[in-house]
Enzyme design. Sequence first.
Site, PDB file in Angstrom:
ATOM      1  N   GLU A 148      -9.585  -1.722   4.760  1.00 36.16           N
ATOM      2  CA  GLU A 148     -10.283  -1.319   5.977  1.00 36.16           C
ATOM      3  C   GLU A 148     -11.568  -2.130   6.143  1.00 36.16           C
ATOM      4  O   GLU A 148     -12.074  -2.705   5.167  1.00 36.16           O
ATOM      5  CB  GLU A 148     -10.647   0.174   5.871  1.00 36.16           C
ATOM      6  CG  GLU A 148      -9.447   1.111   5.912  1.00 36.16           C
ATOM      7  CD  GLU A 148      -8.992   1.413   7.332  1.00 36.16           C
ATOM      8  OE1 GLU A 148      -9.105   0.549   8.218  1.00 36.16           O
ATOM      9  OE2 GLU A 148      -8.502   2.542   7.543  1.00 36.16           O
TER      10      GLU A 148
ATOM     11  N   ASN B 299      -8.086  -2.308  13.944  1.00 34.87           N
ATOM     12  CA  ASN B 299      -9.447  -2.657  13.510  1.00 34.87           C
ATOM     13  C   ASN B 299      -9.439  -3.862  12.566  1.00 34.87           C
ATOM     14  O   ASN B 299     -10.430  -4.158  11.917  1.00 34.87           O
ATOM     15  CB  ASN B 299     -10.119  -1.450  12.839  1.00 34.87           C
ATOM     16  CG  ASN B 299      -9.356  -0.984  11.606  1.00 34.87           C
ATOM     17  OD1 ASN B 299      -8.356  -1.578  11.231  1.00 34.87           O
ATOM     18  ND2 ASN B 299      -9.832   0.077  10.980  1.00 34.87           N
TER      19      ASN B 299
ATOM     20  N   HIS C  56      -7.418  -4.211   9.912  1.00 34.14           N
ATOM     21  CA  HIS C  56      -7.056  -3.962   8.513  1.00 34.14           C
ATOM     22  C   HIS C  56      -5.719  -4.620   8.173  1.00 34.14           C
ATOM     23  O   HIS C  56      -4.837  -4.750   9.022  1.00 34.14           O
ATOM     24  CB  HIS C  56      -7.068  -2.463   8.158  1.00 34.14           C
ATOM     25  CG  HIS C  56      -5.982  -1.614   8.703  1.00 34.14           C
ATOM     26  ND1 HIS C  56      -6.159  -0.708   9.728  1.00 34.14           N
ATOM     27  CD2 HIS C  56      -4.679  -1.491   8.348  1.00 34.14           C
ATOM     28  CE1 HIS C  56      -5.032  -0.082   9.966  1.00 34.14           C
ATOM     29  NE2 HIS C  56      -4.104  -0.537   9.151  1.00 34.14           N
TER      30      HIS C  56
ATOM     31  N   ASP D 231       0.818  -1.217   0.000  1.00 33.37           N
ATOM     32  CA  ASP D 231       0.000   0.000   0.000  1.00 33.37           C
ATOM     33  C   ASP D 231       0.853   1.268   0.000  1.00 33.37           C
ATOM     34  O   ASP D 231       2.077   1.214   0.171  1.00 33.37           O
ATOM     35  CB  ASP D 231      -0.959   0.000   1.209  1.00 33.37           C
ATOM     36  CG  ASP D 231      -0.272  -0.335   2.531  1.00 33.37           C
ATOM     37  OD1 ASP D 231       0.967  -0.436   2.555  1.00 33.37           O
ATOM     38  OD2 ASP D 231      -0.973  -0.489   3.541  1.00 33.37           O
TER      39      ASP D 231
HETATM   40  C1  GLP Z   1      -0.664   0.637   8.551  1.00 33.45           C
HETATM   41  C2  GLP Z   1      -0.301  -0.235   7.360  1.00 33.45           C
HETATM   42  C3  GLP Z   1      -0.490  -1.709   7.644  1.00 33.45           C
HETATM   43  C4  GLP Z   1       0.090  -2.054   8.989  1.00 33.45           C
HETATM   44  C5  GLP Z   1      -0.647  -1.301  10.054  1.00 33.45           C
HETATM   45  C6  GLP Z   1      -0.199  -1.634  11.461  1.00 33.45           C
HETATM   46  O1  GLP Z   1      -1.961   1.089   8.521  1.00 33.45           O
HETATM   47  N1  GLP Z   1      -1.028   0.130   6.199  1.00 33.45           N
HETATM   48  O2  GLP Z   1       0.122  -2.457   6.613  1.00 33.45           O
HETATM   49  O3  GLP Z   1      -0.013  -3.447   9.216  1.00 33.45           O
HETATM   50  O4  GLP Z   1      -0.430   0.079   9.816  1.00 33.45           O
HETATM   51  O5  GLP Z   1       0.970  -0.929  11.742  1.00 33.45           O
HETATM   52  P1  GLP Z   1       1.903  -1.155  12.977  1.00 33.45           P
HETATM   53  O6  GLP Z   1       2.770  -2.291  12.625  1.00 33.45           O
HETATM   54  O7  GLP Z   1       2.653   0.143  13.094  1.00 33.45           O
HETATM   55  O8  GLP Z   1       1.026  -1.426  14.153  1.00 33.45           O
END
Ligand code: GLP
Length: 241
Positions: free
Chosen positions: A143, A136, A138, A67
Amino acid sequence: MRIIKVKNYDEMSLNAARIICGHIALKPNCVLGLATGSTPIGTYANLVKWYKEGGVDFSETRTVNLDEYFGISPDNENSYSYFMYNHLLNHVNIKAENINIPNGMSHDTETECERYDRVLDQLGSIDLQLLGIGHNGHVGFNEPSDIFVKKTHAIELSKSTIKANSRLFNHIDEVPTRAFTMGMQSIMKSKEILLIASGQDKADIMYEALCGPITPQVPASALQLHQNVIVIGDEAALSKF
Ligand code: GLP
């Protein structure tokens, strides 16, 4: 699904990096699906370290990122492109032409989504997709929704995701409200999926996603339907298991 509970973030990162290295060793031109966020930083640090020690060779490896934020350029420190170069890609011998990240600066979202899906088609299936998880549920930026969106799409980020990700920006108003993300079908077509999670704040969602109902309201719950998922979480993130 194999669920591996390890002690802490460092052990999670070590185990995840070992799996990635295993893939590269067995298939040097493997397609790695890569993720951003705080969770994989330690994993990438191990890969960089082992590359510098001569333990892993990225010369044929191909990567495709999940992404990217909409409207921020690759040289913006908060872009996922910047993140990937900063934490991994600038430090290993991967070829520039083998790196794929959605172009957040494309304002023609439809064309960019079609381009990225063509990239995915040309790569064939992803050999190993690394995933983190949002609070949440995702994955990438898929989402919670009424349906699982199959292909690459532009998405309005949820308030909770914007809030969670605002910790990396100077101010919440700077967080992009839209992003491009690979779709759930592309993720699920991966031959192997490696989900990593760390910290008590991920405990509820890890349990809900992996043991609760399969629903697009918790996108990561789709992983329950995949044949080849490895989950590596630390004691805190897997405290409900
Ligand atoms: C972002 C990314 C995800 C990631 C998520 C959790 O929103 N788009 O790919 O898994 O954050 O991030 P973290 O690892 O900082 O908790």
